[in-house]
Design a protein around this motif. Structure first.
Motif, PDB file in Angstrom:
ATOM      1  N   ALA A  17       0.915  -1.162  -0.104  1.00  0.00           N
ATOM      2  CA  ALA A  17       0.004   0.052   0.157  1.00  0.00           C
ATOM      3  C   ALA A  17       1.021   1.545   0.031  1.00  0.00           C
ATOM      4  CB  ALA A  17      -0.964   0.017   1.113  1.00  0.00           C
ATOM      5  N   VAL A  18       1.953   1.259   0.689  1.00  0.00           N
ATOM      6  CA  VAL A  18       2.907   2.217   0.831  1.00  0.00           C
ATOM      7  C   VAL A  18       3.401   2.584  -0.608  1.00  0.00           C
ATOM      8  CG1 VAL A  18       5.233   3.132   1.737  1.00  0.00           C
ATOM      9  CG2 VAL A  18       3.381   2.269   3.263  1.00  0.00           C
ATOM     10  N   VAL A  19       4.055   1.554  -1.277  1.00  0.00           N
ATOM     11  CA  VAL A  19       4.629   1.425  -2.527  1.00  0.00           C
ATOM     12  C   VAL A  19       3.585   2.274  -3.452  1.00  0.00           C
ATOM     13  CG1 VAL A  19       5.505   0.509  -4.590  1.00  0.00           C
ATOM     14  CG2 VAL A  19       6.225  -0.137  -2.061  1.00  0.00           C
ATOM     15  N   ILE A  20       2.382   1.751  -3.585  1.00  0.00           N
ATOM     16  CA  ILE A  20       1.393   2.039  -4.390  1.00  0.00           C
ATOM     17  C   ILE A  20       0.858   3.646  -4.132  1.00  0.00           C
ATOM     18  CG2 ILE A  20      -1.353   1.921  -5.253  1.00  0.00           C
ATOM     19  CD1 ILE A  20      -0.822  -1.032  -4.578  1.00  0.00           C
ATOM     20  N   GLU A  26       3.875  10.472  -6.592  1.00  0.00           N
ATOM     21  CA  GLU A  26       4.897  10.797  -7.400  1.00  0.00           C
ATOM     22  C   GLU A  26       4.476  11.137  -9.018  1.00  0.00           C
ATOM     23  OE1 GLU A  26       8.902   8.633  -8.763  1.00  0.00           O
ATOM     24  OE2 GLU A  26       8.999   9.559  -6.786  1.00  0.00           O
ATOM     25  N   THR A  27       3.431  10.507  -9.340  1.00  0.00           N
ATOM     26  CA  THR A  27       2.839  10.701 -10.616  1.00  0.00           C
ATOM     27  C   THR A  27       2.231  12.189 -10.772  1.00  0.00           C
ATOM     28  OG1 THR A  27       2.832   8.477 -10.750  1.00  0.00           O
ATOM     29  CG2 THR A  27       1.254   9.799 -12.308  1.00  0.00           C
ATOM     30  N   MET A  28       1.370  12.371  -9.542  1.00  0.00           N
ATOM     31  CA  MET A  28       0.713  13.446  -9.368  1.00  0.00           C
ATOM     32  C   MET A  28       1.599  14.907  -9.290  1.00  0.00           C
ATOM     33  SD  MET A  28      -2.193  12.492  -6.639  1.00  0.00           S
ATOM     34  CE  MET A  28      -3.049  14.170  -6.476  1.00  0.00           C
ATOM     35  N   THR A  60      16.503  11.964  -4.913  1.00  0.00           N
ATOM     36  CA  THR A  60      14.876  11.627  -4.659  1.00  0.00           C
ATOM     37  C   THR A  60      14.383   9.943  -4.304  1.00  0.00           C
ATOM     38  OG1 THR A  60      14.112  12.092  -6.963  1.00  0.00           O
ATOM     39  CG2 THR A  60      13.893  13.801  -5.192  1.00  0.00           C
ATOM     40  N   ILE A  61      15.302   9.446  -5.612  1.00  0.00           N
ATOM     41  CA  ILE A  61      15.409   8.074  -5.484  1.00  0.00           C
ATOM     42  C   ILE A  61      15.609   7.267  -4.214  1.00  0.00           C
ATOM     43  CG2 ILE A  61      16.063   5.754  -6.567  1.00  0.00           C
ATOM     44  CD1 ILE A  61      16.294   7.174  -9.098  1.00  0.00           C
ATOM     45  N   GLU A  62      16.612   8.073  -3.525  1.00  0.00           N
ATOM     46  CA  GLU A  62      17.137   7.536  -2.043  1.00  0.00           C
ATOM     47  C   GLU A  62      15.957   7.292  -1.235  1.00  0.00           C
ATOM     48  OE1 GLU A  62      20.496   8.736   0.959  1.00  0.00           O
ATOM     49  OE2 GLU A  62      19.699   9.953  -0.434  1.00  0.00           O
ATOM     50  N   LEU A  63      14.912   8.161  -1.241  1.00  0.00           N
ATOM     51  CA  LEU A  63      13.785   8.304  -0.298  1.00  0.00           C
ATOM     52  C   LEU A  63      13.108   6.956  -0.463  1.00  0.00           C
ATOM     53  CD1 LEU A  63      12.382  12.057  -1.072  1.00  0.00           C
ATOM     54  CD2 LEU A  63      14.083  11.133   0.698  1.00  0.00           C
ATOM     55  N   TRP A  64      13.133   6.168  -1.429  1.00  0.00           N
ATOM     56  CA  TRP A  64      12.306   4.961  -1.543  1.00  0.00           C
ATOM     57  C   TRP A  64      12.992   4.039  -0.742  1.00  0.00           C
ATOM     58  CZ3 TRP A  64       8.075   3.828  -4.571  1.00  0.00           C
ATOM     59  CH2 TRP A  64       7.585   4.901  -5.457  1.00  0.00           C
ATOM     60  N   LEU A  65      14.057   4.260  -0.401  1.00  0.00           N
ATOM     61  CA  LEU A  65      15.026   3.284   0.642  1.00  0.00           C
ATOM     62  C   LEU A  65      14.259   3.369   2.142  1.00  0.00           C
ATOM     63  CD1 LEU A  65      18.803   3.772  -0.186  1.00  0.00           C
ATOM     64  CD2 LEU A  65      17.164   2.228  -1.287  1.00  0.00           C
ATOM     65  N   PHE A  66      13.535   4.337   2.481  1.00  0.00           N
ATOM     66  CA  PHE A  66      13.056   4.518   3.796  1.00  0.00           C
ATOM     67  C   PHE A  66      11.667   3.954   4.033  1.00  0.00           C
ATOM     68  CE2 PHE A  66      16.176   7.753   3.135  1.00  0.00           C
ATOM     69  CZ  PHE A  66      16.848   7.927   4.517  1.00  0.00           C
ATOM     70  N   THR A  67      11.303   3.449   5.038  1.00  0.00           N
ATOM     71  CA  THR A  67      10.026   2.876   5.210  1.00  0.00           C
ATOM     72  C   THR A  67       8.844   3.963   5.185  1.00  0.00           C
ATOM     73  OG1 THR A  67      10.126   3.067   7.784  1.00  0.00           O
ATOM     74  CG2 THR A  67      10.778   0.851   6.504  1.00  0.00           C
ATOM     75  N   MET A  69       8.560   6.435   3.273  1.00  0.00           N
ATOM     76  CA  MET A  69       8.661   7.131   1.921  1.00  0.00           C
ATOM     77  C   MET A  69       7.242   7.621   1.546  1.00  0.00           C
ATOM     78  SD  MET A  69       8.970   3.562  -0.721  1.00  0.00           S
ATOM     79  CE  MET A  69       7.931   2.207  -0.434  1.00  0.00           C
ATOM     80  N   VAL A  70       6.348   7.185   1.720  1.00  0.00           N
ATOM     81  CA  VAL A  70       5.053   7.752   1.267  1.00  0.00           C
ATOM     82  C   VAL A  70       4.809   9.125   1.621  1.00  0.00           C
ATOM     83  CG1 VAL A  70       3.712   6.455   3.564  1.00  0.00           C
ATOM     84  CG2 VAL A  70       2.533   7.301   1.175  1.00  0.00           C
ATOM     85  N   VAL A  71       5.360   9.335   3.172  1.00  0.00           N
ATOM     86  CA  VAL A  71       5.222  10.840   3.458  1.00  0.00           C
ATOM     87  C   VAL A  71       6.117  11.529   3.006  1.00  0.00           C
ATOM     88  CG1 VAL A  71       5.651  12.024   5.749  1.00  0.00           C
ATOM     89  CG2 VAL A  71       4.549   9.599   5.827  1.00  0.00           C
ATOM     90  N   MET A  72       7.439  10.956   2.400  1.00  0.00           N
ATOM     91  CA  MET A  72       8.457  11.942   1.600  1.00  0.00           C
ATOM     92  C   MET A  72       7.855  12.296   0.345  1.00  0.00           C
ATOM     93  SD  MET A  72      11.745   9.901   2.941  1.00  0.00           S
ATOM     94  CE  MET A  72      12.563  10.097   4.723  1.00  0.00           C
TER      95      MET A  72
END
Length: 217
Positions: A17-20, A26-28, A60-67, A69-72
């Motif tokens: 759910a967080v990834v989606i 990010e798309t928005m 910004t891709i680095e943000l995806w390494l954090f749990t 990431m959805v808030v970021m």
């Protein structure tokens, strides 16, 4: 199913759910950024490429390494929406767009402070493009400062009241102030060693003096 299996499924579900949600945010952000940049970059392909490079890059891709990431990603989205509203203000000079930008920056800063540079950098560029004279340039920069300072101060007040691991180590307000302003002063005077020492502050002082002189005369 035992308790551990149930918890494991929930963790996987939450992660998906967080990834989606992160992809949606990010798309928005890409949509709003491309919509704004297209006013300045007439080639649709170049505008889209610029948007992608700004939103999707090594930082910004680095943000995806954090749990979290959805808030970021939410912070990135609202920084871009704030930029979109600031651009609308430059076009029509309506105060409501400034309020919208401030509201978006409040959400962005309270989500994650590391992405607000997107807003500052993009707005600084379009201010140069949209300012008719030095007075208009200074006015637009003051409005930009308001859009940043109000959310930033609100965040600091909230951090002081609620307490965080970064600011609550000491209850000494002066010590916390030094903790906050120390890196900022280092950035102003040293510019992270990208430019010669004190080059940025020298240029800033000269610019301010010239701007004041231009207004007076």
């Amino acid at each position: 199913m035992n308790m551990f299996g149930f918890l494991r499924m929930n963790i996987y579900g939450i992660h998906i759910a967080v990834v989606i949600l992160s992809i949606i945010f990010e798309t928005m952000a890409l949509y709003f950024l491309d919509k704004t940049l297209s006013n300045y970059i007439k080639n649709p392909l170049l505008s889209a490429v610029a948007s992608v490079l700004i939103i999707i890059n090594p930082l910004t891709i680095e943000l995806w390494l954090f749990t979290e990431m959805v808030v970021m990603e939410l912070s990135i989205l609202f920084s871009v929406v704030a930029f979109w509203n600031f651009n609308k203000y430059l076009e029509d000079k309506k105060g409501k767009n400034v309020l919208y930008a401030v509201a978006c920056m409040l959400i962005s800063i309270f989500s994650y402070q590391g992405t607000i540079s997107i807003f500052i950098a993009l707005c600084s560029l379009i201010i140069i493009k949209n300012s008719k004279n030095i007075k208009d340039f200074l006015r637009n920069n003051i409005v930009l400062g308001i859009c940043y300072v109000i959310p930033a101060i609100s965040n600091l007040i909230a951090a002081k009241i609620l307490g965080t691991s970064r600011l609550s180590a000491s209850h000494n307000i002066l010590e916390n102030f030094r903790f906050i302003t120390g890196p900022a002063m280092g950035a102003i005077f040293n510019v992270f060693w990208i430019l010669p020492s004190r080059a940025f502050i020298t240029f800033l002082i000269i610019s301010i003096v010239i701007s004041i002189f231009s207004i007076i005369t």
